[in-house]
Design an enzyme around this catalytic site. Structure first.
Site, PDB file in Angstrom:
ATOM      1  N   SER A  62       0.825  -1.216   0.000  1.00  0.00           N
ATOM      2  CA  SER A  62       0.000   0.000   0.000  1.00  0.00           C
ATOM      3  C   SER A  62       0.854   1.259   0.000  1.00  0.00           C
ATOM      4  CB  SER A  62      -0.905   0.017   1.230  1.00  0.00           C
ATOM      5  OG  SER A  62      -1.629  -1.180   1.331  1.00  0.00           O
TER       6      SER A  62
HETATM    7  N1  SAH Z   1      -0.218  -5.158   4.196  1.00  0.00           N
HETATM    8  C1  SAH Z   1       0.490  -5.458   2.973  1.00  0.00           C
HETATM    9  C2  SAH Z   1      -0.289  -5.159   1.718  1.00  0.00           C
HETATM   10  C3  SAH Z   1      -1.404  -6.084   1.574  1.00  0.00           C
HETATM   11  S1  SAH Z   1      -2.055  -6.384  -0.026  1.00  0.00           S
HETATM   12  C4  SAH Z   1       1.836  -4.782   2.910  1.00  0.00           C
HETATM   13  O1  SAH Z   1       2.195  -4.049   3.831  1.00  0.00           O
HETATM   14  O2  SAH Z   1       2.562  -5.033   1.955  1.00  0.00           O
HETATM   15  C5  SAH Z   1      -3.290  -7.521   0.503  1.00  0.00           C
HETATM   16  C6  SAH Z   1      -2.779  -8.876   0.882  1.00  0.00           C
HETATM   17  O3  SAH Z   1      -3.856  -9.603   1.446  1.00  0.00           O
HETATM   18  C7  SAH Z   1      -2.283  -9.688  -0.301  1.00  0.00           C
HETATM   19  O4  SAH Z   1      -0.986 -10.138  -0.065  1.00  0.00           O
HETATM   20  C8  SAH Z   1      -3.278 -10.846  -0.368  1.00  0.00           C
HETATM   21  O5  SAH Z   1      -2.704 -12.050  -0.826  1.00  0.00           O
HETATM   22  C9  SAH Z   1      -3.717 -10.945   1.065  1.00  0.00           C
HETATM   23  N2  SAH Z   1      -5.000 -11.619   1.289  1.00  0.00           N
HETATM   24  C10 SAH Z   1      -6.135 -11.550   0.558  1.00  0.00           C
HETATM   25  N3  SAH Z   1      -7.109 -12.282   1.130  1.00  0.00           N
HETATM   26  C11 SAH Z   1      -6.564 -12.842   2.250  1.00  0.00           C
HETATM   27  C12 SAH Z   1      -7.068 -13.701   3.262  1.00  0.00           C
HETATM   28  N4  SAH Z   1      -8.333 -14.161   3.270  1.00  0.00           N
HETATM   29  N5  SAH Z   1      -6.241 -14.063   4.248  1.00  0.00           N
HETATM   30  C13 SAH Z   1      -4.947 -13.604   4.299  1.00  0.00           C
HETATM   31  N6  SAH Z   1      -4.425 -12.790   3.373  1.00  0.00           N
HETATM   32  C14 SAH Z   1      -5.226 -12.402   2.356  1.00  0.00           C
END
Ligand code: SAH
Length: 215
Positions: A62
Site C-alpha cells: 500500500s
Molecule cells: N499489508 C500489505 C499489503 C497487503 S495487499 C503490505 O504491507 O505489503 C493484501 C494482501 O492480502 C495480499 O498479499 C493478499 O494475498 C492478502 N489476502 C487476501 N485475502 C486474504 C485472506 N483471506 N487471508 C490472508 N491474506 C489475504
C-alpha cells in the site's frame, strides 16, 4: 546520510506530516523501517514514492500514507497485541512491530507469506509472528487482540474478526465493492460494537471464507 535514509525522511515529511499525521512514535516508525527492502528489485527506485507498488501475484504494497493512516486509527501505545490480515510484503507488519508489543500477521498466498517472513526475520522483527492462513477467519489461537487491521477489501466486517477483539479493541478495515471502499473503524465497548467510517480507499479484494468469492 545514505540515499534511502534521506528518501525516507522526505517521505515522512511530505507524505505523512504534510497530510496532518503528528504522532512522534508513528513518524519515527516510518522514519526507521527500510521500505525499500519490502519492494521488488525492479521498483527499488520508487520504494519511497507516494503510491502503492506491485509485489507480484496481483497484490500490492500500500501507499505509505494509507499504511500510516490505518496504523494511526489503531491508536497504539506499545502494549497492544495486534492482528494484521494480509501480510503482503510485510511492510505494514514491520511498522506495527515498532508500535505494539506483539503482532500476528496472516497471508493466504504461500510465496508472499514466505518472502515476508524472511524479510521480517532479517530485519529482526522478533515480535512479529507470520502465519499462512485464511485471515478472514482471524487467528483464534492468539486472540483476543487490541487491534485488528485488514489490508484487503472486505464485502463487510467479518463477525469472526469482531469476536476476536478485546474490550476497547478496534478493527480497521476497507469495506465496499471491488473498485472502491471506505475505511471502517469498529470499536468494542461494553460488549457492543460501534462503527464509524473514514477515508475512501482502493484495496485488492479479501479472499477466503468471509471475503469475495473468486470468479
Ligand atoms: N499489508 C500489505 C499489503 C497487503 S495487499 C503490505 O504491507 O505489503 C493484501 C494482501 O492480502 C495480499 O498479499 C493478499 O494475498 C492478502 N489476502 C487476501 N485475502 C486474504 C485472506 N483471506 N487471508 C490472508 N491474506 C489475504
Amino acid at each position: 546520510m545514505n540515499n534511502e535514509q534521506s528518501d525516507r525522511k522526505q517521505m515522512v515529511r511530505d507524505q505523512l506530516i504534510g497530510r496532518g499525521l503528528r504522532d512522534p512514535r508513528l513518524l519515527s516508525a516510518f522514519g526507521s523501517v527500510p521500505r525499500h527492502l519490502f519492494v521488488p528489485k525492479e521498483y527499488l527506485h520508487h520504494a519511497y514514492a507516494d503510491g502503492p507498488l506491485p509485489i507480484g501475484f496481483n497484490q500490492t504494497i500500500s501507499q505509505p500514507y494509507i499504511v500510516a493512516f490505518m496504523t494511526h486509527l489503531l491508536e497504539l501505545t506499545g502494549r497492544e497485541r495486534v492482528l494484521e490480515v494480509g501480510t503482503g510484503s510485510g511492510y505494514q507488519a514491520a511498522i506495527l512491530s515498532r508500535l505494539a508489543a506483539e503482532v500476528h500477521t496472516l497471508e493466504i498466498v504461500p510465496e508472499l507469506a514466505a518472502q515476508a517472513e524472511r524479510t521480517l526475520s532479517e530485519l529482526g522483527c522478533q515480535n512479529v509472528h507470520c502465519h499462512l492462513a485464511d485471515g478472514s477467519l482471524g487467528w483464534p489461537a492468539a486472540a483476543p487482540y487490541d487491534g485488528i487491521l485488514v489490508t484487503a477489501a472486505a464485502p463487510s466486517a467479518p463477525q469472526t474478526l469482531l469476536d476476536q477483539l478485546t474490550e476497547g479493541g478496534r478493527l480497521v478495515l476497507p469495506v465496499g465493492d471491488r473498485g472502491y471502499q471506505e475505511l471502517e473503524i469498529w470499536q468494542k465497548a461494553g460488549g457492543e460494537f460501534s462503527r464509524r467510517t473514514s477515508l475512501g480507499v482502493a484495496f485488492v479484494p479479501l479472499r477466503g471464507e468471509y471475503g469475495w468469492k473468486q470468479k
